[in-house]
Enzyme design. Structure first.
Site, mmCIF file in Angstrom:
data_model
loop_
_atom_site.group_PDB
_atom_site.id
_atom_site.type_symbol
_atom_site.label_atom_id
_atom_site.label_comp_id
_atom_site.label_asym_id
_atom_site.label_seq_id
_atom_site.Cartn_x
_atom_site.Cartn_y
_atom_site.Cartn_z
ATOM 1 N N ASP A 181 -4.581 -0.785 -1.803
ATOM 2 C CA ASP A 181 -5.859 -0.639 -1.118
ATOM 3 C C ASP A 181 -6.811 -0.019 -2.148
ATOM 4 O O ASP A 181 -6.456 0.983 -2.790
ATOM 5 C CB ASP A 181 -5.643 0.302 0.089
ATOM 6 C CG ASP A 181 -6.545 -0.005 1.270
ATOM 7 O OD1 ASP A 181 -6.805 -1.191 1.548
ATOM 8 O OD2 ASP A 181 -6.988 0.967 1.925
ATOM 9 N N LYS A 213 -7.012 -5.016 -2.975
ATOM 10 C CA LYS A 213 -7.751 -5.566 -1.838
ATOM 11 C C LYS A 213 -8.657 -4.496 -1.252
ATOM 12 O O LYS A 213 -8.433 -3.304 -1.459
ATOM 13 C CB LYS A 213 -6.770 -6.084 -0.781
ATOM 14 C CG LYS A 213 -5.883 -4.983 -0.235
ATOM 15 C CD LYS A 213 -4.854 -5.504 0.735
ATOM 16 C CE LYS A 213 -4.002 -4.391 1.286
ATOM 17 N NZ LYS A 213 -4.731 -3.346 2.025
ATOM 18 N N HIS A 267 -10.815 0.771 -2.609
ATOM 19 C CA HIS A 267 -12.169 0.751 -2.055
ATOM 20 C C HIS A 267 -13.204 1.392 -2.988
ATOM 21 O O HIS A 267 -12.940 2.454 -3.573
ATOM 22 C CB HIS A 267 -12.207 1.522 -0.734
ATOM 23 C CG HIS A 267 -11.314 0.967 0.334
ATOM 24 N ND1 HIS A 267 -11.301 -0.354 0.695
ATOM 25 C CD2 HIS A 267 -10.404 1.586 1.146
ATOM 26 C CE1 HIS A 267 -10.424 -0.538 1.672
ATOM 27 N NE2 HIS A 267 -9.857 0.616 1.959
ATOM 28 N N ASP A 295 0.782 -1.255 0.000
ATOM 29 C CA ASP A 295 0.000 0.000 0.000
ATOM 30 C C ASP A 295 0.814 1.307 0.000
ATOM 31 O O ASP A 295 0.496 2.233 0.762
ATOM 32 C CB ASP A 295 -0.965 0.019 1.208
ATOM 33 C CG ASP A 295 -1.978 -1.123 1.187
ATOM 34 O OD1 ASP A 295 -1.945 -1.928 0.242
ATOM 35 O OD2 ASP A 295 -2.796 -1.209 2.125
ATOM 36 N N HIS A 346 -10.694 6.917 1.785
ATOM 37 C CA HIS A 346 -9.328 6.832 1.245
ATOM 38 C C HIS A 346 -9.268 5.771 0.171
ATOM 39 O O HIS A 346 -10.110 4.871 0.122
ATOM 40 C CB HIS A 346 -8.328 6.500 2.365
ATOM 41 C CG HIS A 346 -8.557 5.135 2.958
ATOM 42 N ND1 HIS A 346 -9.513 4.905 3.918
ATOM 43 C CD2 HIS A 346 -7.992 3.940 2.695
ATOM 44 C CE1 HIS A 346 -9.514 3.625 4.228
ATOM 45 N NE2 HIS A 346 -8.603 3.006 3.498
ATOM 46 N N HIS A 396 -17.652 2.543 0.987
ATOM 47 C CA HIS A 396 -17.084 1.354 1.637
ATOM 48 C C HIS A 396 -17.405 1.348 3.137
ATOM 49 O O HIS A 396 -17.407 2.404 3.784
ATOM 50 C CB HIS A 396 -15.557 1.320 1.426
ATOM 51 C CG HIS A 396 -14.940 0.015 1.810
ATOM 52 N ND1 HIS A 396 -14.205 -0.142 2.953
ATOM 53 C CD2 HIS A 396 -14.980 -1.195 1.202
ATOM 54 C CE1 HIS A 396 -13.806 -1.413 3.022
ATOM 55 N NE2 HIS A 396 -14.253 -2.068 1.980
ATOM 56 N N CYS A 411 -1.950 -2.738 7.704
ATOM 57 C CA CYS A 411 -1.841 -3.672 6.586
ATOM 58 C C CYS A 411 -0.544 -4.491 6.598
ATOM 59 O O CYS A 411 -0.559 -5.671 6.240
ATOM 60 C CB CYS A 411 -2.052 -2.937 5.272
ATOM 61 S SG CYS A 411 -3.775 -2.374 5.130
HETATM 62 C C1 VGL Z 1 -4.608 0.684 5.735
HETATM 63 C C2 VGL Z 1 -6.182 1.582 7.142
HETATM 64 C C3 VGL Z 1 -7.150 1.456 6.165
HETATM 65 C C4 VGL Z 1 -3.176 0.282 5.531
HETATM 66 C C5 VGL Z 1 -5.564 0.532 4.753
HETATM 67 O O1 VGL Z 1 -2.732 0.207 4.374
HETATM 68 O O2 VGL Z 1 -2.495 0.027 6.552
HETATM 69 N N1 VGL Z 1 -4.936 1.182 6.930
HETATM 70 N N2 VGL Z 1 -6.821 0.929 4.976
HETATM 71 ZN ZN ZN Z 2 -8.279 0.958 3.430
#
Ligand code: VGL
Ligand code: ZN
Length: 197
Positions: free
Chosen positions: A46, A106, A48, A8, A81, A52, A151
């Site tokens: 990430d 994901k 979404h 990410d 996000h 979401h 993550c």
């Molecule tokens: C993440 C919060 C929400 C991450 C992703 O990449 O750690 N954290 N979505």
């Molecule tokens: Zn996320």
């Protein structure tokens, strides 16, 4: 065989992004230098849809960074996000993306979040990454990226459970650190047998 899993490294997790992680962009040069050293390279993204269920904005009256009990367990509610197709969801501009063998997205199902690169937050729905890595012959995984305590940690813990040898390079990770979440994640990873370096 060794695989590098880059978690990410997207604009929304870097300074100026919707869910900015302090120093998130600092991992980029470090990761760029690591990439050529690994025969298998996977990036996660990430990704979404609007509305979401992990977004506080999807739950009227709920504040970002509060926790909501979902059918699959407690879920932190985040600012919107990494919306599919948005600039925030793109990889950081300075990240070398050409070396990626696989880009795994994901968190694309509205009703469930997916911190881990291996399974969604119900710890049951697989993303398919395990099969990819096994069929490529990967046995040892090095994880880097954002965020250390969400993550990256959830991916590392799943990977150990699945029988991979796992190392997290902390110098190429940065954390959100919500209410001690970084210390908790480091402790969980250590206890599970993840090598922290
Ligand atoms: C993440 C919060 C929400 C991450 C992703 O990449 O750690 N954290 N979505
Ligand atoms: Zn996320």
């Amino acid at each position: 065989m060794d695989a590098l899993i880059v978690i990410d490294v997207q604009n929304d997790f870097c300074p100026g992004g919707a869910l900015a992680v302090a120093g998130g962009d600092e991992v980029v040069p470090y990761i760029n230098r690591m990439l050529p050293q690994f025969p298998i390279r996977v990036f996660t993204q990430d990704w979404h849809p609007a509305g979401h269920s992990s977004f506080a904005s999807s739950h009227p009256g709920r504040a970002p960074f509060s926790v909501l009990e979902m059918s699959y367990g407690p879920q932190v509610l985040w600012p919107d996000h990494c919306l599919q197709g948005s600039t925030g969801a793109e990889f950081h501009a300075a990240l070398d993306r050409d070396p990626a063998d696989l880009i795994l997205r994901k968190g694309f199902r509205r009703e469930i979040d997916s911190y881990s690169a291996f399974s969604e937050n119900d710890h049951q729905t697989p993303t398919g990454l395990e099969g990819y890595l096994r069929t490529r012959g990967a046995t040892r995984l090095t994880l880097v990226g954002l965020a250390t305590d969400y993550c990256v940690a959830w991916s590392a813990l799943d990977a150990v459970r699945l029988g991979f040898e796992v190392e997290v390079k902390l110098s190429a990770c940065r954390a959100i650190d919500l209410d001690g979440s970084l210390d908790g994640a480091l402790e969980d990873m250590r206890a599970a047998g993840v090598t922290l370096s």
